[in-house]
Design an enzyme around this catalytic site. Structure first.
Site, PDB file in Angstrom:
ATOM      1  N   ASP A  45      19.675  14.895  16.273  1.00 54.58           N
ATOM      2  CA  ASP A  45      20.755  15.713  16.840  1.00 54.58           C
ATOM      3  C   ASP A  45      22.025  14.874  17.014  1.00 54.58           C
ATOM      4  OD1 ASP A  45      19.965  14.219  19.027  1.00 54.58           O
ATOM      5  OD2 ASP A  45      19.600  15.938  20.351  1.00 54.58           O
ATOM      6  N   SER A  46      21.940  13.577  16.636  1.00 53.38           N
ATOM      7  CA  SER A  46      23.146  12.759  16.514  1.00 53.38           C
ATOM      8  C   SER A  46      24.120  13.406  15.539  1.00 53.38           C
ATOM      9  CB  SER A  46      22.783  11.352  16.024  1.00 53.38           C
ATOM     10  OG  SER A  46      21.975  11.418  14.870  1.00 53.38           O
ATOM     11  N   ASP A  84      14.693  16.598  14.982  1.00 48.92           N
ATOM     12  CA  ASP A  84      14.944  16.579  16.428  1.00 48.92           C
ATOM     13  C   ASP A  84      14.915  17.976  17.024  1.00 48.92           C
ATOM     14  OD1 ASP A  84      15.363  14.548  18.251  1.00 48.92           O
ATOM     15  OD2 ASP A  84      17.369  14.078  17.509  1.00 48.92           O
ATOM     16  N   LYS A 112      10.700  15.678  17.129  1.00 50.89           N
ATOM     17  CA  LYS A 112      10.942  14.651  18.154  1.00 50.89           C
ATOM     18  C   LYS A 112      11.493  15.331  19.409  1.00 50.89           C
ATOM     19  CE  LYS A 112      14.495  11.573  17.846  1.00 50.89           C
ATOM     20  NZ  LYS A 112      15.296  11.922  19.043  1.00 50.89           N
ATOM     21  N   GLU A 114      12.860  14.562  23.521  1.00 52.49           N
ATOM     22  CA  GLU A 114      13.350  13.535  24.443  1.00 52.49           C
ATOM     23  C   GLU A 114      12.850  13.822  25.852  1.00 52.49           C
ATOM     24  OE1 GLU A 114      17.603  13.136  24.416  1.00 52.49           O
ATOM     25  OE2 GLU A 114      17.700  12.923  22.243  1.00 52.49           O
ATOM     26  N   GLU A 181      14.833   3.953  22.847  1.00 53.47           N
ATOM     27  CA  GLU A 181      16.261   3.727  22.585  1.00 53.47           C
ATOM     28  C   GLU A 181      16.891   2.939  23.730  1.00 53.47           C
ATOM     29  OE1 GLU A 181      18.463   7.150  21.316  1.00 53.47           O
ATOM     30  OE2 GLU A 181      20.400   6.133  21.524  1.00 53.47           O
TER      31      GLU A 181
HETATM   32  O1  KIV Z   1      19.532  11.878  17.138  1.00 57.58           O
HETATM   33  C1  KIV Z   1      19.302  10.758  16.677  1.00 57.58           C
HETATM   34  O2  KIV Z   1      19.847  10.326  15.655  1.00 57.58           O
HETATM   35  C2  KIV Z   1      18.356   9.909  17.395  1.00 57.58           C
HETATM   36  C3  KIV Z   1      18.297   8.470  16.995  1.00 57.58           C
HETATM   37  C4  KIV Z   1      19.386   7.734  17.676  1.00 57.58           C
HETATM   38  C5  KIV Z   1      16.990   7.864  17.278  1.00 57.58           C
HETATM   39  O3  KIV Z   1      17.700  10.358  18.273  1.00 57.58           O
END
Ligand code: KIV
Length: 264
Positions: A45-46, A84, A112, A114, A181
């Site tokens: 989600d970056s 994500d 993934k 968080e 992270e």
């Molecule tokens: O969203 C993302 O790119 C991430 C990485 C920084 C691990 O969670």
């Protein structure tokens, strides 16, 4: 590249073979990564920050992650592809199942999420329904407003112990990868030793089983900012493919991240 599965990464952990991974958002870069044998890609989600120019990741939607997951899967058929779960898309186990299904149908092999121990029930529910899960701990960017900024986590002994217990609880709940992270190297090493599943780090020192970089940082694309824990491999090599190969090699030998990219 041979098809990569979670079993591949488990074997590498047991063999002590360190692996590099990166974020990807489109088919062209995914293909380039596949050609250089990058085993795991993350549609992070970056993308809210590096593709959309936002100051955080909170506005990213499940449809956006699914769109980019389809593109990355087209470019890299063999990687283990992780997608994500965006902010507030996994608040309950039911909501998590509904949204994870969208990402798995888009081509992800794993999602993934968080957060800490509170996610145990969600992770068990997802894995029981055939959705493998990576649990992201430490500086979880979706919690930027709780943390008051993008800050290193786990520096006090109490926080460190809590993170270790979170990792153990989420592994017991079914998580098949732990991602750390921005945590001190010693804590990342402790967690990597304590769990059986592969641990991937970003800003977590070189003792983890794998490393991940946001591709824009690896290539120095964001003009005015490179995080301290990252390295501009394109500036070092002058070529995209060589940049990726250099990163993979430096992770394998433990040269990256070095002391200058590590928090203590
Ligand atoms: O969203 C993302 O790119 C991430 C990485 C920084 C691990 O969670």
């Amino acid at each position: 590249m041979k098809k990569i599965t979670i079993n591949t990464l488990m074997t590498w952990k047991q063999e002590g073979r360190k692996f590099a991974t990166a974020t990807a958002y489109d088919a062209s870069f995914a293909q380039l990564f596949e050609q250089q044998e990058m085993p795991l890609l993350l549609v992070g989600d970056s993308l809210g920050m590096v593709l959309q120019g936002k100051s955080d990741t909170l506005s990213v939607s499940i449809e956006e992650i699914a769109y980019h997951t389809r593109s990355v899967r087209s470019g890299s058929p063999s990687c283990l592809l992780m997608a994500d779960m965006p902010f507030m898309s996994f608040s309950t186990p039911e909501q998590a199942c509904e949204n994870a299904a969208v990402l798995m149908k888009a081509g992800a092999n794993m999602v993934k999420v968080e957060g800490g121990r509170w996610l145990a029930e969600t992770i068990t529910t997802l894995t029981q329904r055939a959705v493998p899960v990576c649990a992201h701990l430490g500086l979880t960017p979706q919690s930027v407003n709780i943390f008051g900024g993008f800050k290193v986590q786990g520096r006090s002994e109490e926080q460190a112990e809590q993170m270790l217990q979170d990792a153990l609880a989420l592994e017991a709940a079914g998580a098949q990868i732990i991602l750390l992270e921005c945590v001190p190297k010693a804590l990342a090493a402790r967690i990597t030793d304590a769990v059986r599943v592969p641990v991937i780090g970003i800003g977590a020192g070189n003792a983890t089983d794998g490393q991940i970089l946001v591709m824009h940082d690896m290539f120095g694309i964001s003009a005015n900012y490179i995080p301290r824990f990252s390295k501009n491999y394109l500036a070092e090599t002058g070529d995209l493919r060589q940049a990726v190969t250099r990163y993979i090699e430096e992770v394998a030998t433990g040269e990256f991240p070095g002391p200058e990219q590590t928090f203590n």
